[in-house]
Design an enzyme around this catalytic site. Structure first.
Site, PDB file in Angstrom:
ATOM      1  N   CYS A 129      38.920  95.581  12.626  1.00  0.00           N
ATOM      2  CA  CYS A 129      38.776  96.147  13.967  1.00  0.00           C
ATOM      3  C   CYS A 129      39.709  95.509  14.982  1.00  0.00           C
ATOM      4  O   CYS A 129      39.929  96.062  16.068  1.00  0.00           O
ATOM      5  CB  CYS A 129      37.329  96.012  14.436  1.00  0.00           C
ATOM      6  SG  CYS A 129      36.139  96.791  13.325  1.00  0.00           S
ATOM      7  N   HIS A 283      37.238  97.285  21.937  1.00  0.00           N
ATOM      8  CA  HIS A 283      36.899  97.877  20.640  1.00  0.00           C
ATOM      9  C   HIS A 283      35.532  98.541  20.737  1.00  0.00           C
ATOM     10  O   HIS A 283      34.590  97.998  21.330  1.00  0.00           O
ATOM     11  CB  HIS A 283      36.879  96.783  19.567  1.00  0.00           C
ATOM     12  CG  HIS A 283      36.271  97.220  18.274  1.00  0.00           C
ATOM     13  ND1 HIS A 283      36.621  98.385  17.636  1.00  0.00           N
ATOM     14  CD2 HIS A 283      35.305  96.643  17.491  1.00  0.00           C
ATOM     15  CE1 HIS A 283      35.920  98.509  16.531  1.00  0.00           C
ATOM     16  NE2 HIS A 283      35.116  97.472  16.413  1.00  0.00           N
ATOM     17  N   ASN A 314      32.217 103.744  15.527  1.00  0.00           N
ATOM     18  CA  ASN A 314      33.143 102.624  15.349  1.00  0.00           C
ATOM     19  C   ASN A 314      34.218 103.059  14.357  1.00  0.00           C
ATOM     20  O   ASN A 314      33.947 103.229  13.175  1.00  0.00           O
ATOM     21  CB  ASN A 314      32.382 101.407  14.825  1.00  0.00           C
ATOM     22  CG  ASN A 314      33.259 100.192  14.592  1.00  0.00           C
ATOM     23  OD1 ASN A 314      34.472 100.294  14.506  1.00  0.00           O
ATOM     24  ND2 ASN A 314      32.642  99.038  14.463  1.00  0.00           N
TER      25      ASN A 314
END
Length: 358
Positions: A129, A283, A314
């Protein structure tokens, strides 16, 4: 016995210490929308619980035959167009992904080939990520060092393939997508210093259930007629043993308490204050994490904050560029404004920088 050097002339080096900027961005969201109601047919949960826990309302899943390379190309096109360049002007491709279907070769050379830029340096960054923000820093350093004038950065992940859809703790979080940016030389600074790092002591907080070596060994024994017990991986077969497992509470605490100071350092090292920011693009891991970071950073109440997780889930390395592209396209943030971006996740890895929006 000593020897004198043969070459006494001066080496020729590339031009360095140029400024850099992000000259274009692009994003791609797969067509299939997966609602919380559909997720609740896989796990024992409710739409209300998922929204309260994560902020996710829906997410996108790639088509069955749609790869991370396919998605990357869809995002790269608009990024190149916004930057005002063509693929043959690229000096390199850096792809941030952890879900490319092959451990080797990397996805980036295939992206370069299909863009029509075969032959340029192309490699993957496996920082999960945090991968996009890592790749932005690497690309910026390449341009500053003089080894390229334009570098394509792509964050692309297909986490639907890396998710155990029966794992109540993670099945609702992840989605698929790709985001891209072109990093170019600039007359003035457009990418601030990167604050980045990793915490290997927490490597197992987000990880594959079993290593590829363990999966291969068990699969070979299974093919040889030896029944294998996959239950220690929370799985029934090799395919689900390769999916992700996450220690939700420990990751949540780490992100909430450790990432706000990293973001603040990025602001400080850029030589600005929070009041100078036009956007905060974190993020998209969890809505509660985003809200906690906004509070800890004491950001102005009117600053636009990316909360794309509600409709994308996500998407790992794709989440920051996807949010950036949407905020610009919808006019939520100004072209040329300053944005703080931060990525964090498996590794545990993190990276943050202040950028000037293209």
């Amino acid at each position: 016995m000593s020897h004198s050097p043969k070459g006494t002339g001066s080496l020729v080096s590339t031009e360095g210490t140029r400024h850099t900027r992000i000259s274009g961005v692009g994003g791609y969201r797969p067509e299939r929308v997966v609602t919380n109601a559909e997720v609740c047919t896989w796990i024992d949960s409710t739409d209300e619980w998922i929204r309260e826990r994560s902020g996710v309302v829906s997410r996108r899943f790639a088509a069955k035959d749609e790869t991370v390379v396919d998605m990357a190309l869809e995002a790269a096109g608009p990024a190149l167009e916004m930057a005002g360049i063509t693929a043959d002007q690229l000096g390199a491709v850096v792809c941030a992904t952890v879900t490319h279907g092959y451990r080797t070769p990397a996805a980036a050379p295939l992206i370069a080939l299909r863009l029509g830029a075969n032959g340029i340096p192309a490699f993957d960054v496996g920082a999960a990520c945090a991968g996009y923000c890592y790749a932005i820093s690497i690309a910026s350093d390449m341009v500053r060092g003089g080894s390229a004038d334009h570098v394509l950065v792509v964050g692309t992940d297909r986490l639907s393939e890396a998710t155990n859809h029966h794992d109540r703790g993670s099945a609702f979080i992840f989605g698929d997508g790709a985001g891209a940016a072109v990093v170019s030389s600039s007359d003035v600074p457009g990418i601030g210093p990167t604050v980045w790092g990793s915490d290997g002591e927490k490597w197992d907080a987000i990880r594959q259930r079993l290593s590829w070596t363990e999966i291969q060994d068990r699969s070979e024994r299974e093919l040889a007629g030896e029944p294998q017990d996959w239950s220690d991986a929370g799985a029934e077969d090799a395919r689900s043993a390769s999916t992700l497992i996450m220690s939700g509470q420990s990751v949540f605490r780490w992100a909430v308490w450790s990432m706000a100071p990293v973001a603040q350092q990025a602001i400080d090292q850029a030589g600005i204050t929070a009041d100078d920011l036009d956007a905060f693009i974190p993020h998209q891991a969890n809505m509660r994490i985003i809200d906690a970071m906004v509070k800890q950073l004491k950001l102005p109440a009117d600053i636009p904050v990316a909360r794309d997780i509600a409709e994308t889930g996500n998407t790992s390395a794709a989440s920051v560029p996807l949010a950036t592209e949407r905020m610009l396209r919808e006019g939520e943030v100004p072209h040329g404004g300053l944005a703080l971006q931060i990525g964090f996740g498996a590794g545990l890895a993190y990276a943050a920088q202040v950028i000037r929006l293209p």
